[in-house]
Enzyme design. Structure first.
Site, PDB file in Angstrom:
ATOM      1  N   TRP A  45       7.416  -3.582  11.377  1.00 18.25           N
ATOM      2  CA  TRP A  45       6.058  -3.042  11.447  1.00 18.25           C
ATOM      3  C   TRP A  45       5.404  -3.848  12.561  1.00 18.25           C
ATOM      4  O   TRP A  45       5.082  -5.013  12.401  1.00 18.25           O
ATOM      5  CB  TRP A  45       5.303  -3.253  10.133  1.00 18.25           C
ATOM      6  CG  TRP A  45       4.015  -2.515  10.078  1.00 18.25           C
ATOM      7  CD1 TRP A  45       3.813  -1.244   9.623  1.00 18.25           C
ATOM      8  CD2 TRP A  45       2.712  -2.986  10.482  1.00 18.25           C
ATOM      9  NE1 TRP A  45       2.479  -0.903   9.730  1.00 18.25           N
ATOM     10  CE2 TRP A  45       1.787  -1.954  10.260  1.00 18.25           C
ATOM     11  CE3 TRP A  45       2.243  -4.192  11.014  1.00 18.25           C
ATOM     12  CZ2 TRP A  45       0.427  -2.077  10.551  1.00 18.25           C
ATOM     13  CZ3 TRP A  45       0.893  -4.312  11.309  1.00 18.25           C
ATOM     14  CH2 TRP A  45      -0.001  -3.263  11.075  1.00 18.25           C
ATOM     15  N   LYS A  67       4.181  -0.956   2.988  1.00 17.27           N
ATOM     16  CA  LYS A  67       3.917  -1.113   1.563  1.00 17.27           C
ATOM     17  C   LYS A  67       3.227  -2.426   1.225  1.00 17.27           C
ATOM     18  O   LYS A  67       2.272  -2.471   0.452  1.00 17.27           O
ATOM     19  CB  LYS A  67       5.215  -0.991   0.784  1.00 17.27           C
ATOM     20  CG  LYS A  67       5.066  -1.069  -0.711  1.00 17.27           C
ATOM     21  CD  LYS A  67       4.245   0.098  -1.242  1.00 17.27           C
ATOM     22  CE  LYS A  67       4.001   0.113  -2.720  1.00 17.27           C
ATOM     23  NZ  LYS A  67       3.073   1.143  -3.143  1.00 17.27           N
ATOM     24  N   GLU A  98     -10.598   6.212  -4.383  1.00 16.03           N
ATOM     25  CA  GLU A  98      -9.134   6.171  -4.406  1.00 16.03           C
ATOM     26  C   GLU A  98      -8.555   7.518  -3.970  1.00 16.03           C
ATOM     27  O   GLU A  98      -7.593   7.589  -3.201  1.00 16.03           O
ATOM     28  CB  GLU A  98      -8.620   5.792  -5.803  1.00 16.03           C
ATOM     29  CG  GLU A  98      -7.119   5.797  -5.990  1.00 16.03           C
ATOM     30  CD  GLU A  98      -6.342   4.899  -5.039  1.00 16.03           C
ATOM     31  OE1 GLU A  98      -5.117   5.095  -4.944  1.00 16.03           O
ATOM     32  OE2 GLU A  98      -6.956   4.066  -4.353  1.00 16.03           O
ATOM     33  N   ARG A 109       8.688  -1.390   3.921  1.00 13.81           N
ATOM     34  CA  ARG A 109       7.911  -2.537   4.406  1.00 13.81           C
ATOM     35  C   ARG A 109       7.518  -2.389   5.876  1.00 13.81           C
ATOM     36  O   ARG A 109       6.677  -3.139   6.362  1.00 13.81           O
ATOM     37  CB  ARG A 109       8.711  -3.833   4.230  1.00 13.81           C
ATOM     38  CG  ARG A 109       9.155  -4.113   2.796  1.00 13.81           C
ATOM     39  CD  ARG A 109       9.980  -5.376   2.740  1.00 13.81           C
ATOM     40  NE  ARG A 109       9.180  -6.508   3.141  1.00 13.81           N
ATOM     41  CZ  ARG A 109       8.456  -7.240   2.290  1.00 13.81           C
ATOM     42  NH1 ARG A 109       8.462  -6.942   1.026  1.00 13.81           N
ATOM     43  NH2 ARG A 109       7.717  -8.235   2.707  1.00 13.81           N
ATOM     44  N   LYS A 162      -6.039   8.144  -0.786  1.00 11.23           N
ATOM     45  CA  LYS A 162      -4.728   8.794  -0.903  1.00 11.23           C
ATOM     46  C   LYS A 162      -4.609   9.926   0.124  1.00 11.23           C
ATOM     47  O   LYS A 162      -3.620  10.041   0.839  1.00 11.23           O
ATOM     48  CB  LYS A 162      -4.504   9.346  -2.318  1.00 11.23           C
ATOM     49  CG  LYS A 162      -4.271   8.242  -3.348  1.00 11.23           C
ATOM     50  CD  LYS A 162      -2.921   7.595  -3.308  1.00 11.23           C
ATOM     51  CE  LYS A 162      -2.859   6.301  -2.566  1.00 11.23           C
ATOM     52  NZ  LYS A 162      -3.456   5.122  -3.098  1.00 11.23           N
ATOM     53  N   ASN A 218       9.760 -11.992   9.952  1.00 10.40           N
ATOM     54  CA  ASN A 218       8.679 -11.217   9.322  1.00 10.40           C
ATOM     55  C   ASN A 218       7.460 -12.132   9.272  1.00 10.40           C
ATOM     56  O   ASN A 218       7.507 -13.186   8.646  1.00 10.40           O
ATOM     57  CB  ASN A 218       9.085 -10.808   7.897  1.00 10.40           C
ATOM     58  CG  ASN A 218       7.900 -10.211   7.132  1.00 10.40           C
ATOM     59  OD1 ASN A 218       6.972  -9.695   7.739  1.00 10.40           O
ATOM     60  ND2 ASN A 218       7.927 -10.340   5.812  1.00 10.40           N
ATOM     61  N   GLY A 219       6.383 -11.750   9.948  1.00 13.53           N
ATOM     62  CA  GLY A 219       5.201 -12.613   9.974  1.00 13.53           C
ATOM     63  C   GLY A 219       4.582 -12.617  11.363  1.00 13.53           C
ATOM     64  O   GLY A 219       4.879 -11.736  12.177  1.00 13.53           O
ATOM     65  N   CYS A 267       7.287  -6.673   7.743  1.00 15.19           N
ATOM     66  CA  CYS A 267       8.615  -6.201   8.117  1.00 15.19           C
ATOM     67  C   CYS A 267       9.559  -6.465   6.955  1.00 15.19           C
ATOM     68  O   CYS A 267       9.198  -7.116   5.979  1.00 15.19           O
ATOM     69  CB  CYS A 267       9.109  -6.950   9.347  1.00 15.19           C
ATOM     70  SG  CYS A 267       7.965  -6.863  10.732  1.00 15.19           S
ATOM     71  N   HIS A 304     -28.614  10.119   0.727  1.00 16.59           N
ATOM     72  CA  HIS A 304     -29.060   9.001   1.581  1.00 16.59           C
ATOM     73  C   HIS A 304     -28.318   8.991   2.926  1.00 16.59           C
ATOM     74  O   HIS A 304     -28.271   7.977   3.602  1.00 16.59           O
ATOM     75  CB  HIS A 304     -28.848   7.670   0.840  1.00 16.59           C
ATOM     76  CG  HIS A 304     -29.598   7.595  -0.454  1.00 16.59           C
ATOM     77  ND1 HIS A 304     -30.970   7.600  -0.532  1.00 16.59           N
ATOM     78  CD2 HIS A 304     -29.141   7.569  -1.739  1.00 16.59           C
ATOM     79  CE1 HIS A 304     -31.337   7.557  -1.812  1.00 16.59           C
ATOM     80  NE2 HIS A 304     -30.253   7.532  -2.562  1.00 16.59           N
ATOM     81  N   GLU A 312      -4.351   8.382   3.716  1.00 20.46           N
ATOM     82  CA  GLU A 312      -3.178   7.609   4.131  1.00 20.46           C
ATOM     83  C   GLU A 312      -1.895   8.427   4.204  1.00 20.46           C
ATOM     84  O   GLU A 312      -0.974   8.072   4.937  1.00 20.46           O
ATOM     85  CB  GLU A 312      -3.000   6.363   3.273  1.00 20.46           C
ATOM     86  CG  GLU A 312      -2.744   6.525   1.835  1.00 20.46           C
ATOM     87  CD  GLU A 312      -2.569   5.163   1.160  1.00 20.46           C
ATOM     88  OE1 GLU A 312      -2.012   4.255   1.798  1.00 20.46           O
ATOM     89  OE2 GLU A 312      -2.990   5.023   0.005  1.00 20.46           O
TER      90      GLU A 312
HETATM   91  C1  AGP Z   1      -2.438   1.940  -1.151  1.00 16.92           C
HETATM   92  O1  AGP Z   1      -1.869   3.171  -1.303  1.00 16.92           O
HETATM   93  C2  AGP Z   1      -2.037   1.220   0.032  1.00 16.92           C
HETATM   94  N1  AGP Z   1      -0.650   1.084   0.113  1.00 16.92           N
HETATM   95  C3  AGP Z   1      -2.765  -0.088   0.243  1.00 16.92           C
HETATM   96  O2  AGP Z   1      -4.141   0.167   0.298  1.00 16.92           O
HETATM   97  C4  AGP Z   1      -2.516  -1.157  -0.829  1.00 16.92           C
HETATM   98  O3  AGP Z   1      -3.156  -0.821  -2.008  1.00 16.92           O
HETATM   99  C5  AGP Z   1      -3.076  -2.497  -0.325  1.00 16.92           C
HETATM  100  O4  AGP Z   1      -2.375  -2.844   0.842  1.00 16.92           O
HETATM  101  C6  AGP Z   1      -2.945  -3.594  -1.386  1.00 16.92           C
HETATM  102  O5  AGP Z   1      -1.608  -3.792  -1.690  1.00 16.92           O
HETATM  103  P1  AGP Z   1      -1.239  -4.713  -2.949  1.00 16.92           P
HETATM  104  O6  AGP Z   1      -1.729  -4.051  -4.179  1.00 16.92           O
HETATM  105  O7  AGP Z   1       0.255  -4.811  -2.890  1.00 16.92           O
HETATM  106  O8  AGP Z   1      -1.898  -6.048  -2.719  1.00 16.92           O
END
Ligand code: AGP
Length: 610
Positions: free
Chosen positions: A76, A605, A483, A27, A487, A102-103, A2, A506, A490
């Site tokens: 969040w 994020k 990757e 966040r 992308k 937050n937590g 959060c 496989h 997500e």
């Molecule tokens: C990637 O687009 C995501 N936001 C997520 O997988 C991110 O890479 C992951 O949470 C790790 O975050 P960090 O690099 O801040 O540790």
């Protein structure tokens, strides 16, 4: 996960809080709220939805809350569904105490039952609300003392800010596991989860450590620990500029950050390449050349996109520096009672530097005596401060939840580190110089790919109706395929899987039909012929093939349904050139599908909870 904020000063707090929450929205963005002190009582505004919906709820103009002290939160959800009642801030029974958190409070149910037995009435299903009632239980005029007593009962993680009806110009904050910074302005003081919320007001900040509390007023701040001992704190200056956290004319932060990569890659290597010595210099490692020479093995630990960058790093360390390297998912490593061997150097890679899984994995490794270096973007983040040394990737603030420029900057750091260790071992000066020249040519090649983004947009528009995708690469580009799949998943919510192209036969090849496009990464490297056979396996089963290949590769153009060409390069450097088209493809597909690109559903994020 959060975003929390607090303000004490001369300005009407509501507008400062709403502006700050807007900057913290990446966040967590499922519900939000603010609470402002007023002579009549605490004014609480909270609701499900984005900050813009909350702003619509807060009276404006003459009716706007006048109070100059308040707290705010963007959520969040972890405990309790997304609705108005579970949004923060949470009040105690008397409505005189407000808390944002937050937590995760792991023992909240036990505490809640005890408090209910003592007559407290709860309004929400959240874990966070127990904090407000505990402070109420211990409050007898000294807010700091009451917060300290309440915190002593909590198990779990928290970054909190607390406002009390009796204290019109004071806030109390505390940190255990979730980030909290103090912002020092002239005649005003801020508390926030990260600096992006306050740099429009001040660049003078103090980073709280775990177990620290802070009491702020417009003029001052005082930090103490859980035993009420005063803690001396260093005031640090933030290097980021406000415009860096603005969209700068782009439609989305993700688009801006993709197009920033030629510059961000340059920044990641700037001042770190030494053509004369044909090597790299990484100032923050805190390791002598002898220490680096004694490194017999490297282990990289990370989550999500950072894990993919770590995997590219593994290929580089093994091929360029000839050092055995493993890469671990941080959440898995942490609970696997990991073995730590002498002469194994550990890296924790994290853009935010706050990802709980990676932070706790780092602490577990350090507890076992490992030397752990951080590869981070956010200056002053917890992993950066607690690691034994490390490298900042200097990609600038990354606001979009989907990480893009941080990936290419993290990868750049592994090119630099591999060169450094390689030149300390077998890599000749000529090979080192050639490596440096190839690396320095990357930003221009990325620029050329970005200049061709229109064709990639057209492709995305044509393909975004498919429901399933396979991304396929080999060798150092296998992590890039993963990757690309991440992308697309997500931000467009299209199901996609990344595989080593050789793994197709496989199992995943069973998925091949006209409805499951396969995107192949086909650089002109030593594995090209192998990948061409994999493409033929898919085509012989009437699969659709999109290929990202080196410019002018006719054979690929003849066999694939669609092609994205990238500039030719030395085979070691294709990860940079292969990933950018995948970032753009995902971005344009998400835009075409009308997704909330910068704040995709269910994500945040920096994942500060386990
Ligand atoms: C990637 O687009 C995501 N936001 C997520 O997988 C991110 O890479 C992951 O949470 C790790 O975050 P960090 O690099 O801040 O540790």
């Amino acid at each position: 996960m959060c975003g929390i904020i607090g303000y004490c000063g001369p300005k009407p707090a509501a507008s400062v809080l709403l502006e700050g929450l807007k900057r913290l929205e990446y966040r967590g963005y499922d519900s939000a709220g603010i609470c402002v002190w007023s002579p009549e009582g605490l004014e609480l505004y909270k609701r499900k939805g984005k900050i813009r919906e909350l702003a619509a709820l807060v009276p404006a103009g003459a009716a706007a809350p006048a109070g100059t002290c308040g707290i705010g939160h963007t959520r969040w959800a972890t405990h309790g569904e997304v609705n108005d009642l579970n949004a923060h801030p949470h009040l105690d029974c008397s409505g005189r105490i407000a808390v944002v958190h937050n937590g995760i409070i792991e023992n909240y149910l036990t505490l809640k039952e005890k408090l209910i037995a003592e007559g407290h009435r709860f309004a929400s299903e959240t874990d966070s609300e127990v904090i407000a009632h505990l402070i109420e239980k211990y409050y007898s005029g000294d807010l700091l003392e009451a917060v300290r007593k309440a915190l002593a009962l909590l198990k779990g993680t928290y970054g909190i800010v607390c406002l009390h009806r009796d204290h019109p110009d004071r806030l109390v904050g505390a940190r255990q596991g979730s980030p909290l910074v103090v912002g020092l302005g002239s005649g005003e003081t801020f508390l926030a989860s990260d600096v992006t919320a306050i740099i429009s007001h001040t660049k003078q900040v103090v980073y709280l450590e775990d177990g620290e509390l802070v009491s702020i007023s417009p003029q001052e701040f005082k930090t103490t620990d859980l035993k009420d001992q005063e803690v001396e704190k260093k005031v640090e200056s933030v290097s980021w500029e406000l415009e860096q956290i603005e969209k700068g004319g782009f439609t989305h932060f993700m688009e801006k950050e993709i197009f920033e990569q030629p510059e961000s890659i340059k920044r990641a290597m700037s001042g770190r390449l030494d053509l004369e010595e044909a090597t790299a210099h990484l100032g923050g490692l805190n390791m002598s050349n002898r220490d680096l020479l004694n490194v017999e093995r490297v282990r990289i630990v990370a989550a999500g996109t950072s894990w993919h960058a770590g995997l590219v790093g593994m290929y580089l360390l093994e091929s360029i520096a000839r050092i055995p390297c493993t890469v671990e998912i941080s959440s898995e490593l942490r609970y696997r009672n990991p073995l730590v061997e002498r002469n194994t150097l550990h890296f924790v890679v994290s853009q935010s530097g706050e990802t709980a899984d990676s932070l706790y994995a780092m602490r577990e490794l350090q507890r076992k005596g490992a030397t752990v270096l951080g590869v981070c973007n956010v200056v002053g983040s917890t992993i950066a401060r607690e690691s034994d040394g490390g490298v900042y990737i200097h990609s600038g603030p990354e606001i979009a939840v989907a990480s893009t420029k941080a990936f290419t900057s993290q990868v750049t750091v592994f090119y630099l580190f591999s060169l450094l260790l390689g030149r300390m071992r077998h890599l000749s000066a000529d090979a080192g110089r050639a490596f440096i020249q190839d690396l320095q040519s990357v930003p221009l090649k990325v620029e050329a790919i970005l200049a061709g983004s229109r064709a990639i947009r057209e492709l995305a528009v044509r393909y975004c109706q498919y429901k399933d995708f396979l991304f396929l690469g080999r060798g150092i580009n296998y992590p890039v395929a993963m990757e690309g799949a991440l992308k697309l998943k997500e931000i467009s919510y299209i199901h996609a899987e990344g595989y080593s192209a050789a793994e197709l036969k496989h199992g995943p090849i069973a998925l091949i039909n006209e409805e499951t496009p396969c995107l192949f990464l086909v650089p002109d490297d030593g594995l090209r012929e192998k990948i061409m056979s994999n493409i033929k396996e898919v085509k012989s089963r009437r699969g659709r093939v999109i290929a990202v290949c080196a410019a002018g590769d006719r054979e690929v153009r003849d066999i694939a349904d669609d092609v994205i060409e990238v500039p030719r390069a030395h085979e070691t450097f294709y990860p940079f050139l292969m990933v950018v088209p995948l970032q753009l493809l995902a971005y344009y597909a998400a835009v075409e599908l009308g997704r909330d690109v910068d704040q995709p559903r269910n994500l945040a994020k920096s994942v500060t909870v386990e």
